[in-house]
Design a protein around this motif. Structure first.
Motif, short mmCIF file in Angstrom:
data_model
loop_
_atom_site.label_atom_id
_atom_site.label_comp_id
_atom_site.label_asym_id
_atom_site.label_seq_id
_atom_site.Cartn_x
_atom_site.Cartn_y
_atom_site.Cartn_z
N ASP A 354 18.28 51.44 43.91
CA ASP A 354 19.41 51.37 44.75
C ASP A 354 20.41 50.71 44.11
OD1 ASP A 354 21.08 50.80 46.97
OD2 ASP A 354 19.49 49.50 47.63
N THR A 355 21.17 51.50 43.36
CA THR A 355 22.86 51.97 43.25
C THR A 355 23.72 51.08 43.67
OG1 THR A 355 22.15 54.33 42.41
CG2 THR A 355 25.08 52.63 41.74
N ARG A 356 23.87 51.66 45.57
CA ARG A 356 24.64 50.49 46.12
C ARG A 356 24.61 49.13 46.23
NH1 ARG A 356 24.73 48.14 51.35
NH2 ARG A 356 26.18 48.76 52.41
N GLY A 357 23.11 49.21 45.98
CA GLY A 357 21.99 47.27 46.05
C GLY A 357 22.86 46.58 44.79
N VAL A 358 23.35 47.64 43.29
CA VAL A 358 23.98 46.56 43.10
C VAL A 358 24.92 46.61 42.87
CG1 VAL A 358 24.07 46.59 40.57
CG2 VAL A 358 21.97 48.08 41.16
N GLY A 359 25.87 47.32 43.13
CA GLY A 359 27.01 46.95 44.37
C GLY A 359 27.21 45.82 44.88
N MET A 360 26.42 46.00 45.80
CA MET A 360 26.89 44.50 46.96
C MET A 360 26.91 43.65 46.03
SD MET A 360 27.91 45.59 49.87
CE MET A 360 28.05 44.65 50.53
N ALA A 361 25.34 43.03 44.92
CA ALA A 361 25.32 42.18 44.28
C ALA A 361 26.10 41.86 43.87
CB ALA A 361 23.84 42.80 43.45
N VAL A 362 27.21 42.34 43.32
CA VAL A 362 28.16 42.47 42.83
C VAL A 362 29.85 41.36 44.11
CG1 VAL A 362 30.96 42.66 41.00
CG2 VAL A 362 28.36 44.19 40.62
N VAL A 363 29.57 42.74 45.13
CA VAL A 363 30.53 41.54 45.77
C VAL A 363 29.59 40.47 46.79
CG1 VAL A 363 30.59 42.62 48.49
CG2 VAL A 363 30.75 43.73 47.08
N ALA A 364 28.89 40.28 46.71
CA ALA A 364 27.88 38.81 47.04
C ALA A 364 28.16 37.75 46.03
CB ALA A 364 26.69 38.75 46.80
N LEU A 365 28.82 37.84 44.55
CA LEU A 365 29.26 37.45 43.83
C LEU A 365 30.49 36.55 44.04
CD1 LEU A 365 27.48 38.72 40.64
CD2 LEU A 365 27.09 36.19 40.67
N GLY A 366 31.06 37.69 45.01
CA GLY A 366 32.63 37.08 44.69
C GLY A 366 32.90 38.37 43.84
N GLY A 367 32.34 39.56 43.15
CA GLY A 367 33.79 40.61 42.77
C GLY A 367 34.04 41.78 43.85
N GLY A 368 33.60 42.01 44.96
CA GLY A 368 34.23 42.82 45.46
C GLY A 368 34.97 41.77 47.33
N ARG A 369 34.35 42.87 48.21
CA ARG A 369 35.47 42.41 49.56
C ARG A 369 34.70 42.58 50.44
NH1 ARG A 369 39.20 44.44 46.22
NH2 ARG A 369 41.81 43.31 46.15
N THR A 370 34.68 40.79 51.86
CA THR A 370 34.07 41.20 52.87
C THR A 370 34.95 41.76 53.69
OG1 THR A 370 33.31 39.48 52.84
CG2 THR A 370 31.21 39.83 52.08
N THR A 371 36.04 41.40 53.64
CA THR A 371 37.06 41.43 54.63
C THR A 371 38.37 41.81 53.46
OG1 THR A 371 37.52 38.93 54.92
CG2 THR A 371 36.51 39.70 55.95
N PRO A 372 39.87 42.52 54.34
CA PRO A 372 40.55 43.09 53.24
C PRO A 372 41.38 42.19 52.60
CG PRO A 372 41.19 44.24 55.28
CD PRO A 372 39.01 43.16 54.79
N THR A 373 41.77 40.88 53.26
CA THR A 373 41.73 39.74 52.08
C THR A 373 41.46 38.92 52.01
OG1 THR A 373 41.56 38.97 54.59
CG2 THR A 373 43.66 39.87 54.61
N ASP A 374 40.04 38.84 51.14
CA ASP A 374 39.60 38.28 50.37
C ASP A 374 39.43 38.67 49.31
OD1 ASP A 374 37.26 37.41 52.60
OD2 ASP A 374 35.88 38.69 52.03
N PRO A 375 40.10 37.05 48.22
CA PRO A 375 40.03 37.13 46.89
C PRO A 375 38.95 37.52 46.72
CG PRO A 375 39.83 34.88 48.01
CD PRO A 375 39.63 35.49 48.71
N ILE A 376 39.68 38.26 44.65
CA ILE A 376 38.93 38.32 44.13
C ILE A 376 38.42 37.48 42.87
CG2 ILE A 376 38.48 39.95 42.45
CD1 ILE A 376 37.78 41.37 45.16
N ASP A 377 37.22 37.76 42.66
CA ASP A 377 36.88 36.85 41.44
C ASP A 377 36.55 37.75 40.00
OD1 ASP A 377 35.59 35.17 39.25
OD2 ASP A 377 34.20 34.01 40.48
N TYR A 378 37.46 38.22 38.79
CA TYR A 378 37.72 39.11 38.49
C TYR A 378 36.59 38.68 37.12
CZ TYR A 378 41.80 40.41 40.86
OH TYR A 378 42.42 40.23 41.79
N THR A 379 35.94 37.42 37.22
CA THR A 379 34.88 37.12 35.87
C THR A 379 33.40 37.62 35.87
OG1 THR A 379 34.20 34.94 36.05
CG2 THR A 379 36.62 35.58 35.21
#
Length: 439
Positions: A354-379
């Protein structure tokens, strides 16, 4: 005759075709503030339900392009080209494609976006590089394109501004998934960039916005037809996104993956195939080769000789990044505090991701945004992601997680395990499902 925007809305609502003048007047009014956001929302909803013919789509795209500045690269001594991906997971192709093309004397002024939903954004990846200016002024942008042959930056405020505002309206009115509006949104920015050739990477599968091949083909055909109808030489490849394209997902980790790719240290086979196929398409359209085979040989040589890596290093340095970024990448890219293997709950062959699920796991780690103003953790993110068909047991990792804290690591680990399905035999899917040309 006085232009009345509600007449355009009513006409489209009733399923009638709009004229180029009606469309251009509506978009010009929207850009100037004489057409309200409510009217733009009503227009978007009417298009969503009633669709648009190809001539209407061309007119809409050109009108959105003309809402701002159109770049002119006629002072350059070679062809100008770019690529656009509809978005995926582990899709860092742009980081390699731009310098490969620059190494064969094709200029690439790439104007990229940030992550959207479960997909990573090219601009977010470059923000992981210390000092790199993703929003330079126009003079520096032009200087770097001319000197390094490529520059990857963010959309400027005066480039297709009507698209930026209309997209924000679509995002909150349930009209994002309209192929005419998607087409105009993507292509208005590319046309405003002053390109001579464009290749589109339209994703299909579990990690794509268009998960079925039928919908992906419909979008690709619309994009190619409208772009060529608007005077931009364009073709498209429909590529598989039923698994992450690279073995890394997460901004800094994808930059590391790209540098290892360019330097020849490590190249994921699927990533190499898609990157070189897209580069060959542009080499052919830009007149650098006479056929696909010679184009493929040309771009492969640019990569394997190290010429593309040199262009990437020059681009990074000239946009404010470290001058020794490739040589001292480990020094310049920050590492996450927690790095460890993720083991599967069972064993067998990886038959579904479930590739979308992999992407959402990255978001859950802080590597993506849930709102447009969310900060990103690049690590944060994953690397060493196991591909479809890999044999896994309880001691073989399906990935390595990079996390900020134990809570996010636990959550993302559970998400990743849920995204991987293990069984006895994995079905095969073509990496490049189709090619659509404008001829």
């Amino acid at each position: 005759m006085v232009f009345l925007p509600q007449e355009v809305i009513i006409k489209k609502r009733n399923g009638k075709a709009l004229t180029p003048t009606e469309i251009s007047d509506f978009i010009a009014g929207f850009a100037q503030g004489t057409v309200s956001h409510a009217q733009a929302a009503a227009f978007a909803m009417a298009v969503y339900f009633q669709d648009m013919s190809m001539p209407e789509r061309v007119a809409l795209t050109l009108s959105m392009r003309d809402s701002g500045t159109v770049l002119d690269w006629s002072d350059l001594d070679g062809p100008v080209a770019d690529k656009h991906s509809t978005g995926g997971v582990g899709d860092n192709v742009s980081l390699m494609l731009a310098p490969i093309l620059a190494a064969i004397s094709i200029y690439v002024p790439m104007i990229s976006g940030r992550g959207l939903g479960h997909t990573g954004g090219t601009l977010d990846k470059f923000d992981a590089i210390p000092g790199y200016a993703t929003s330079p002024d126009n003079a520096q942008f032009r200087k770097v394109v001319q000197s390094a042959g490529c520059a990857i930056i963010g959309q400027t405020a005066d480039l297709a501004p009507a698209d930026k505002t209309l997209y924000a309206i679509r995002d909150v009115t349930g009209t994002v998934e309209s192929i005419p509006l998607i087409t105009a949104s993507i292509l208005s920015k590319k046309l405003a960039a002053g390109l001579g050739a464009l290749v589109l990477d339209v994703k299909t599968g579990s990690g794509a916005f268009m998960p079925t091949l039928e919908k992906s083909r419909e979008l690709a055909q619309s994009l190619v037809s409208v772009a060529n109808g608007a005077g931009l030489k364009t073709s498209a490849l429909i590529t598989d996104m039923n698994e992450p394209l690279a073995s890394a997902a997460g901004n800094g980790l994808e930059v590391r993956n790209a540098v290892e790719f360019l330097s020849g240290k490590h190249q994921d086979p699927r990533l190499r195939e898609v990157t070189l196929a897209l580069c060959a398409e542009l080499a052919l359209m830009a007149g650098k080769a006479e056929d696909t085979a010679s184009a493929r040989t040309m771009v492969q040589k640019a990569l394997d000789s190290g010429a593309a890596a040199e262009r990437f290093a020059r681009m990074v340095a000239e946009l404010g990044g470290p001058t020794d970024f490739i040589e001292r990448m480990d020094h310049h890219l920050q590492a996450a505090p927690i790095i460890r293997d993720v083991l599967a709950d069972t064993e067998g062959e990886i038959t579904e991701i479930d590739t979308r699920g992999v992407g959402m796991a990255v978001v859950a780690l802080g590597g993506g945004r849930t709102t447009p103003t969310d900060p990103i953790d690049y690590t944060v993110g994953f690397d060493r992601l196991a591909p479809l068909g890999a044999r896994i047991d309880r001691t073989t990792p399906i990935a390595r997680i990079h996390a900020r804290d134990e809570a996010s690591a636990a959550d993302a680990t559970a998400r990743l395990r849920a995204a991987y399905k293990l069984s006895d035999a994995a079905p095969g899917a073509p990496l490049i499902a189709a090619r659509i040309s404008g001829a």
